[in-house]
Structures are given as structure tokens and as C-alpha cells.
Write an enzyme that holds these catalytic residues in place. Structure first.
Site, PDB file in Angstrom:
ATOM      1  N   ASN A 277       0.878  -1.176   0.000  1.00  0.00           N
ATOM      2  CA  ASN A 277       0.000   0.000   0.000  1.00  0.00           C
ATOM      3  C   ASN A 277       0.908   1.216   0.000  1.00  0.00           C
ATOM      4  OD1 ASN A 277       0.605   0.863   2.803  1.00  0.00           O
ATOM      5  ND2 ASN A 277      -0.380  -1.083   3.294  1.00  0.00           N
TER       6      ASN A 277
ATOM      7  N   GLY B 293      -2.056  -9.924   3.795  1.00  0.00           N
ATOM      8  CA  GLY B 293      -1.909 -10.613   2.509  1.00  0.00           C
ATOM      9  C   GLY B 293      -0.468 -10.792   2.061  1.00  0.00           C
TER      10      GLY B 293
ATOM     11  N   ASP C 249       1.691  -8.499   1.326  1.00  0.00           N
ATOM     12  CA  ASP C 249       2.535  -7.536   2.042  1.00  0.00           C
ATOM     13  C   ASP C 249       2.966  -8.126   3.384  1.00  0.00           C
ATOM     14  OD1 ASP C 249       1.933  -3.935   2.606  1.00  0.00           O
ATOM     15  OD2 ASP C 249       3.774  -5.092   2.386  1.00  0.00           O
TER      16      ASP C 249
ATOM     17  N   SER D 114      -3.756  -6.395  -6.507  1.00  0.00           N
ATOM     18  CA  SER D 114      -5.052  -5.709  -6.354  1.00  0.00           C
ATOM     19  C   SER D 114      -6.268  -6.621  -6.275  1.00  0.00           C
ATOM     20  CB  SER D 114      -5.291  -4.695  -7.505  1.00  0.00           C
ATOM     21  OG  SER D 114      -4.572  -3.499  -7.266  1.00  0.00           O
TER      22      SER D 114
ATOM     23  N   TYR E 154      -7.841  -5.205  -2.306  1.00  0.00           N
ATOM     24  CA  TYR E 154      -8.180  -4.051  -3.174  1.00  0.00           C
ATOM     25  C   TYR E 154      -9.294  -4.355  -4.166  1.00  0.00           C
ATOM     26  CZ  TYR E 154      -4.433  -1.083  -1.322  1.00  0.00           C
ATOM     27  OH  TYR E 154      -3.633  -0.293  -0.510  1.00  0.00           O
TER      28      TYR E 154
END
Ligand code: APR
Length: 190
Positions: free
Chosen positions: A35, A43, A45, A134, A138
Site C-alpha cells: 500500500n 496478505g 505484504d 489488487s 483491493y
């Protein structure tokens, strides 16, 4: 290169689709679905920071301090070391949040992949692994993402020969199947 199961290859085997954990891929670089804060999350990240250790976060904090005080803009990419990961580098990119970019999501998603690949070439890397940017938190629809991603990567691979291998790493077989059903590698005519 990795112990994940390759489901299908495209572009004369320069692109492999597989199911696995991005943080375990033994490629020169893995791409993080970050982000804009670059300070971690869940996730992909979360998995990369957890497996890679504090060195990656320290380099991200330095990037924030020196280059991106307001955060990394959507579609942009930056590179750090891989910390404790098998991968030498992590390329962090910020994917578009579905419905938040005035219908510009497809272009921004393509930018994520293009800008990550540009960094890989700049660093003379030969292999890179992407997660499905994404399509998790997202909320980018997987079917649309598959069309954008496959078109973007095909256009890259037909005009760039520096990279030997691109891996697309899906967390589940179901996600990989949706991608394979919607990819455009085989249907685009020149
Ligand atoms: N390896 C491979 N794929 C994974 C992994 C993993 N370890 N963990 C999750 N995924 C998959 C998800 O199932 C999804 O299909 O990666 C895809 C992207 O999901 P997210 O990680 O949620 O990424 P994104 O949708 O881009 O959202 C980014 O979520 O984690 C936060 O800090 C991150 O705020 C940022 C946002």
C-alpha cells in the site's frame, strides 16, 4: 527456481503460471502488493515482511523519508533488498483499489506490472515473480485483472528479451484457474 507447481506456460515458456506462496519464490525479485505507506499490511505484504524480516521495512521507511514522504503513488514501484528471503530483491508496487480511481484502474494496474518490470531490467535481473496484484483486499475483479495483466505482460515480452522468466504466483488453484480462463496470451493477434 521454486518448488511450486507450474500449471501452464506461455510465451515460449518465458511466463509460468503457478500456485504457491510469493514469499517462498526463488527468483531474483519478488513483487509486493504493497500500500502507499510502504509500511506493511496483510496478505502478500504481510507474508513478505514476515518472511523477509525487518531489513525490508527499514529500507521502506528510508524510501518514505527520502523519496516518498507522502507515500508511494498507485501504479509506481520501488525496490529494496530481499532481507531474509530467497529472492535478492523485493519490488514494492501499489495496486489500484477497485472503484477508487475514476475508471482508471486498468491503466494503473498495468502501470504496476510495467514499472516493476522496468526496475527488474534496470537492476539487470533475470527472473521475477508477481502475485495477483489488487485482486485481494483491493477488490479488483479477477477476470478483468487477468485480461489487463496478460495483455500487459505479453506486450512486454514480445519487445523485451532481457528477462528470462516471469512467474505469476497465485495463492490458490481457484485463483489460478480464473486467470487461465480469462488470460489473453493465446487470443491476441499481432
Ligand atoms: N503468496 C501469493 N499470493 C498471496 C499471498 C501469498 N503469501 N497472500 C495472499 N495472496 C493473494 C491473495 O489471495 C490475492 O489473490 O494475493 C492476491 C492479492 O491480495 P492482497 O495481498 O490483499 O493484495 P491487494 O489486493 O493488492 O491489496 C493490497 O492489502 O495487505 C494489504 O498492505 C496491503 O494495503 C495493501 C492491500
Amino acid at each position: 527456481m521454486n518448488n511450486s507447481q507450474i500449471l501452464k506456460s506461455f510465451m515460449q515458456d518465458r511466463l509460468n503460471v503457478l500456485v504457491g506462496d510469493i514469499s517462498k519464490q526463488d527468483t531474483d525479485a519478488i513483487v509486493n502488493a504493497a500500500n502507499s505507506t510502504l509500511l506493511g499490511g496483510g496478505g502478500v505484504d504481510g507474508a513478505i515482511h514476515y518472511a523477509g524480516g525487518p531489513q525490508i521495512l527499514a529500507e521502506c521507511e528510508e524510501l518514505r523519508r527520502t523519496r516518498f514522504p507522502k507515500g508511494l503513488p498507485t501504479g509506481e514501484a520501488v525496490i529494496t533488498s530481499g532481507g531474509k528471503l530467497k529472492a535478492r530483491y523485493v519490488i514494492h508496487t501499489v495496486g489500484p483499489i477497485w472503484g477508487r480511481h475514476n475508471k482508471n484502474e486498468a491503466k494503473l494496474l498495468a502501470n504496476c506490472y510495467e514499472n516493476s518490470l522496468k526496475l527488474a531490467i534496470q537492476y539487470k535481473l533475470k527472473t521475477i515473480a508477481f502475485p495477483s496484484i489488487s485482486t485481494g483486499a483491493y477488490s479488483y475483479p479477477q477476470e478483468e485483472a487477468a485480461q489487463v495483466v496478460s495483455t500487459t505482460l505479453r506486450n512486454f515480452l514480445i519487445s523485451n528479451f532481457e528477462l528470462e522468466k516471469i512467474l505469476l504466483v497465485f495463492y490458490t488453484k481457484a485463483d489460478a484457474t480464473i486467470f487461465l480462463r480469462n488470460q489473453k496470451f493465446e487470443t491476441i493477434t499481432n
